[in-house]
Structures are given as C-alpha cells and as structure tokens.
Design a protein around this motif. Sequence first.
Motif, PDB file in Angstrom:
ATOM      1  N   VAL A  46       0.837  -1.198   0.000  1.00  0.00           N
ATOM      2  CA  VAL A  46       0.000   0.000   0.000  1.00  0.00           C
ATOM      3  C   VAL A  46       0.872   1.248   0.000  1.00  0.00           C
ATOM      4  N   GLU A  47       1.929   1.204   0.820  1.00  0.00           N
ATOM      5  CA  GLU A  47       2.825   2.363   0.923  1.00  0.00           C
ATOM      6  C   GLU A  47       3.478   2.675  -0.425  1.00  0.00           C
ATOM      7  N   ALA A  48       3.931   1.623  -1.125  1.00  0.00           N
ATOM      8  CA  ALA A  48       4.567   1.854  -2.424  1.00  0.00           C
ATOM      9  C   ALA A  48       3.573   2.456  -3.401  1.00  0.00           C
ATOM     10  N   ALA A  49       2.337   1.914  -3.423  1.00  0.00           N
ATOM     11  CA  ALA A  49       1.343   2.408  -4.376  1.00  0.00           C
ATOM     12  C   ALA A  49       0.994   3.861  -4.091  1.00  0.00           C
ATOM     13  N   VAL A  50       0.697   4.178  -2.812  1.00  0.00           N
ATOM     14  CA  VAL A  50       0.311   5.549  -2.470  1.00  0.00           C
ATOM     15  C   VAL A  50       1.490   6.498  -2.661  1.00  0.00           C
ATOM     16  N   GLY A  51       2.681   6.066  -2.228  1.00  0.00           N
ATOM     17  CA  GLY A  51       3.859   6.921  -2.370  1.00  0.00           C
ATOM     18  C   GLY A  51       4.143   7.255  -3.817  1.00  0.00           C
ATOM     19  N   LEU A  52       4.070   6.253  -4.681  1.00  0.00           N
ATOM     20  CA  LEU A  52       4.354   6.506  -6.089  1.00  0.00           C
ATOM     21  C   LEU A  52       3.267   7.370  -6.725  1.00  0.00           C
ATOM     22  N   ALA A  53       1.998   7.200  -6.278  1.00  0.00           N
ATOM     23  CA  ALA A  53       0.929   8.060  -6.811  1.00  0.00           C
ATOM     24  C   ALA A  53       1.180   9.512  -6.415  1.00  0.00           C
ATOM     25  N   ILE A  54       1.576   9.723  -5.153  1.00  0.00           N
ATOM     26  CA  ILE A  54       1.900  11.085  -4.707  1.00  0.00           C
ATOM     27  C   ILE A  54       3.055  11.638  -5.530  1.00  0.00           C
ATOM     28  N   LEU A  55       4.050  10.777  -5.800  1.00  0.00           N
ATOM     29  CA  LEU A  55       5.222  11.222  -6.557  1.00  0.00           C
ATOM     30  C   LEU A  55       4.834  11.637  -7.974  1.00  0.00           C
ATOM     31  N   VAL A  56       3.956  10.832  -8.614  1.00  0.00           N
ATOM     32  CA  VAL A  56       3.522  11.167  -9.972  1.00  0.00           C
ATOM     33  C   VAL A  56       2.792  12.511  -9.963  1.00  0.00           C
ATOM     34  N   GLU A  57       1.926  12.700  -8.944  1.00  0.00           N
ATOM     35  CA  GLU A  57       1.186  13.957  -8.840  1.00  0.00           C
ATOM     36  C   GLU A  57       2.143  15.143  -8.641  1.00  0.00           C
ATOM     37  N   LEU A  58       3.163  14.940  -7.771  1.00  0.00           N
ATOM     38  CA  LEU A  58       4.156  16.000  -7.553  1.00  0.00           C
ATOM     39  C   LEU A  58       4.920  16.297  -8.834  1.00  0.00           C
ATOM     40  N   TYR A  59       5.223  15.228  -9.588  1.00  0.00           N
ATOM     41  CA  TYR A  59       5.971  15.437 -10.830  1.00  0.00           C
ATOM     42  C   TYR A  59       5.156  16.249 -11.818  1.00  0.00           C
ATOM     43  N   ARG A  60       3.825  16.012 -11.835  1.00  0.00           N
ATOM     44  CA  ARG A  60       2.961  16.794 -12.720  1.00  0.00           C
ATOM     45  C   ARG A  60       3.036  18.273 -12.377  1.00  0.00           C
ATOM     46  N   GLN A  61       3.201  18.581 -11.093  1.00  0.00           N
ATOM     47  CA  GLN A  61       3.170  19.980 -10.683  1.00  0.00           C
ATOM     48  C   GLN A  61       4.537  20.646 -10.764  1.00  0.00           C
ATOM     49  N   THR A  62       5.607  19.896 -10.449  1.00  0.00           N
ATOM     50  CA  THR A  62       6.922  20.549 -10.385  1.00  0.00           C
ATOM     51  C   THR A  62       7.872  20.111 -11.493  1.00  0.00           C
ATOM     52  N   GLN A  63       7.508  19.084 -12.275  1.00  0.00           N
ATOM     53  CA  GLN A  63       8.380  18.553 -13.340  1.00  0.00           C
ATOM     54  C   GLN A  63       9.743  18.141 -12.784  1.00  0.00           C
ATOM     55  N   SER A  64       9.756  17.558 -11.587  1.00  0.00           N
ATOM     56  CA  SER A  64      11.026  17.171 -10.992  1.00  0.00           C
ATOM     57  C   SER A  64      10.782  16.021 -10.015  1.00  0.00           C
ATOM     58  N   VAL A  65      11.803  15.161  -9.844  1.00  0.00           N
ATOM     59  CA  VAL A  65      11.712  14.141  -8.799  1.00  0.00           C
ATOM     60  C   VAL A  65      12.752  14.392  -7.707  1.00  0.00           C
ATOM     61  N   ASN A  66      13.446  15.516  -7.811  1.00  0.00           N
ATOM     62  CA  ASN A  66      14.435  15.842  -6.793  1.00  0.00           C
ATOM     63  C   ASN A  66      13.727  16.306  -5.524  1.00  0.00           C
ATOM     64  N   ILE A  67      14.077  15.702  -4.395  1.00  0.00           N
ATOM     65  CA  ILE A  67      13.314  15.959  -3.170  1.00  0.00           C
ATOM     66  C   ILE A  67      13.518  17.392  -2.685  1.00  0.00           C
ATOM     67  N   ASP A  68      14.625  18.040  -3.111  1.00  0.00           N
ATOM     68  CA  ASP A  68      14.859  19.424  -2.695  1.00  0.00           C
ATOM     69  C   ASP A  68      13.886  20.398  -3.367  1.00  0.00           C
ATOM     70  N   ASP A  69      13.264  19.958  -4.469  1.00  0.00           N
ATOM     71  CA  ASP A  69      12.317  20.838  -5.159  1.00  0.00           C
ATOM     72  C   ASP A  69      10.936  20.813  -4.528  1.00  0.00           C
ATOM     73  N   PHE A  70      10.683  19.836  -3.651  1.00  0.00           N
ATOM     74  CA  PHE A  70       9.361  19.721  -3.041  1.00  0.00           C
ATOM     75  C   PHE A  70       9.355  20.502  -1.727  1.00  0.00           C
ATOM     76  N   ASP A  71       9.285  21.829  -1.820  1.00  0.00           N
ATOM     77  CA  ASP A  71       9.352  22.629  -0.596  1.00  0.00           C
ATOM     78  C   ASP A  71       8.137  23.541  -0.473  1.00  0.00           C
ATOM     79  N   SER A  72       6.994  23.137  -1.073  1.00  0.00           N
ATOM     80  CA  SER A  72       5.832  24.034  -1.061  1.00  0.00           C
ATOM     81  C   SER A  72       5.217  24.136   0.334  1.00  0.00           C
ATOM     82  N   LEU A  73       5.522  23.229   1.259  1.00  0.00           N
ATOM     83  CA  LEU A  73       4.994  23.332   2.615  1.00  0.00           C
ATOM     84  C   LEU A  73       5.872  24.214   3.499  1.00  0.00           C
ATOM     85  N   LYS A  74       6.984  24.729   2.917  1.00  0.00           N
ATOM     86  CA  LYS A  74       7.942  25.480   3.717  1.00  0.00           C
ATOM     87  C   LYS A  74       7.377  26.843   4.126  1.00  0.00           C
ATOM     88  N   GLY A  75       6.456  27.393   3.343  1.00  0.00           N
ATOM     89  CA  GLY A  75       5.817  28.659   3.683  1.00  0.00           C
ATOM     90  C   GLY A  75       6.601  29.860   3.216  1.00  0.00           C
TER      91      GLY A  75
END
Lengths: 100, 179
Positions: free
Chosen positions: A71-100
């Motif tokens: 379940v974790e792999a499926a949900v995690g990868l779905a979140i990742l695909v959604e993030l990629y749609r928004q940021t065009q990146s899989v680098n974890i440093d680019d996912f900082d939208s919760l930083k404020g």
Amino acid sequence: MIPTAWYLLLAAILFSIGAGGVMLRRNTLVILMCVELMMNAVNLTFVAFSHELGSMTGQVFVFMIMTVAAVEAAVGLAILVELYRQTQSVNIDDFDSLKG
Amino acid sequence: MEAILFFIFGGLAVVGGLAMVFNKNAVHSALFLLLSMTMIAGLYVLLSAQFIAVAQIMVYAGAIVVLILFVVMLLGAELGEIIPQWLTVRNGVMVLLALIFLTVSGTAVYDWLYSTQPVAGTVTDELIAQQGSAELVGQSLFTQYLLPFELASILLLVGIVGVVMLGGWRFVQHRERGK
C-alpha cells in the motif's frame, strides 16, 4: 545451523544501507526504494526471531508488513507522480511548497 | 553448506543494497533492489519460512519493483544526481550517521547474543517440514490474528481508493463534465 545473531547483523547492515540511502540520495524514487529495503531488513529480523523462538507470530507480522509495504509503495508513487505533474522534478529538494 | 548459502545470499543482498544506493541510474537502482529482495527470499528459505519467501518474491519482485519501474519509465526520471554533488560534507555526515547507527544496532545484537538464553518454542523445523510452512502461517493468521488480517483488507481498500483519487480521478471528472 546458522546463529540467529548473524541474521540480525545482516538485517542491521541492510537497514543501515537503507537509512544511509534515504539521507544520501536526492532522487525521490531511490528514497522510496531505500524505504523498501529498510522494511525488508525488519522483515528479516522478524523471521529470524520467529525461527529462533519457534513461533509463527513473527511470520504473521511479516505478512502484515508486506501488505503495508504494498500500500505504501502504491500511495507513495501516486503522490510522486502527482508531484511530478506539478513541479516537473523528482528531486526531493524541489518539493518545498509546505515550507511557507 | 547452509553457511555457504547464507554468505552467498547475505553478501549479494548487501552488494545489491549498496549498488542501489550508489547507482546514478534509477532503473539500475530498481534492478539492484530486485536482486537484494530475491536474495532475502533465499534467506527466508534458509530460515524454513518458505511461505514468506514465496510471498516476498510475489509481492516485492512481482509487484513493488514492477510498480517502481513503471513510474521510472513514466516520469523519465532515470537520471539521478549529478556526480560532483556526491562528495560533500553533508553526504559525509550522512554516511557517518549510518555507520553510527550500524554500530549501535550491532552492539545491541552482540549484547543480546551473550546475555540471553533462547526460549524453545513449539514450532520446530521438523514440524514445519511435516505440516508445511503455509499451513502453519495460515493456522496462526486465521485463528489468533484474524482481526489484524481483516483490518489489512480495509487498509488495502483505503490504499486503492487513495491511489485512484491521487492518480487522475480529477481528469476523468473533467472529461465527463466536458461532454
């Protein structure tokens, strides 16, 4: 007959590799893979103790962990695909939208 | 013989894990993860947990690694970090932290080894050979652990609904509204 401690040490080594990978890598996909490796190390510990103590409980636990891992792999990868749609990146440093 | 197999399986599992972490290409990382998982399944057989070994191959090798490979292909994210970024102070500290963790857990194992007497349980290798690994796990799972088993099915359902919601349900709604 192999001592249980060897299995536990092997599991500790695998878990450390996974933990090190999570901290070291910036590619979110590889981080997810490292999490899977850590779960596998824990499963190995469970099965080793199940064998040592002559009880089936450890193997039932591993069964449950496998469910959670799937379940974790499926949900995690779905979140990742959604993030990629928004940021065009899989680098974890680019996912900082919760930083404020 | 058993010890040789243990070192082959364990060694390849560790090599696969290290190669997974230190590989630039995410596809290669996933394949090394597959190697590691398969070798761990071999270790389960050595621990006379055949049912778990088969489940490991089916769930991890058959489902999770394939899922990861599909996402890698979909995103085209096979290229990892640029190599000059690797040797930094931060990464050195991370490797050091992992080694410290390994030392701590290794010490715990060592202490456990020399301080406790193993408890003899009822499930021995002979019993597993006689009755079968799947039967014994099933007996445990469907009597003592029936509630967790049912809860796992709810968890899977929640996972399916969550993945569908995350992965493009919106687009289906868009399309239907557009008609």
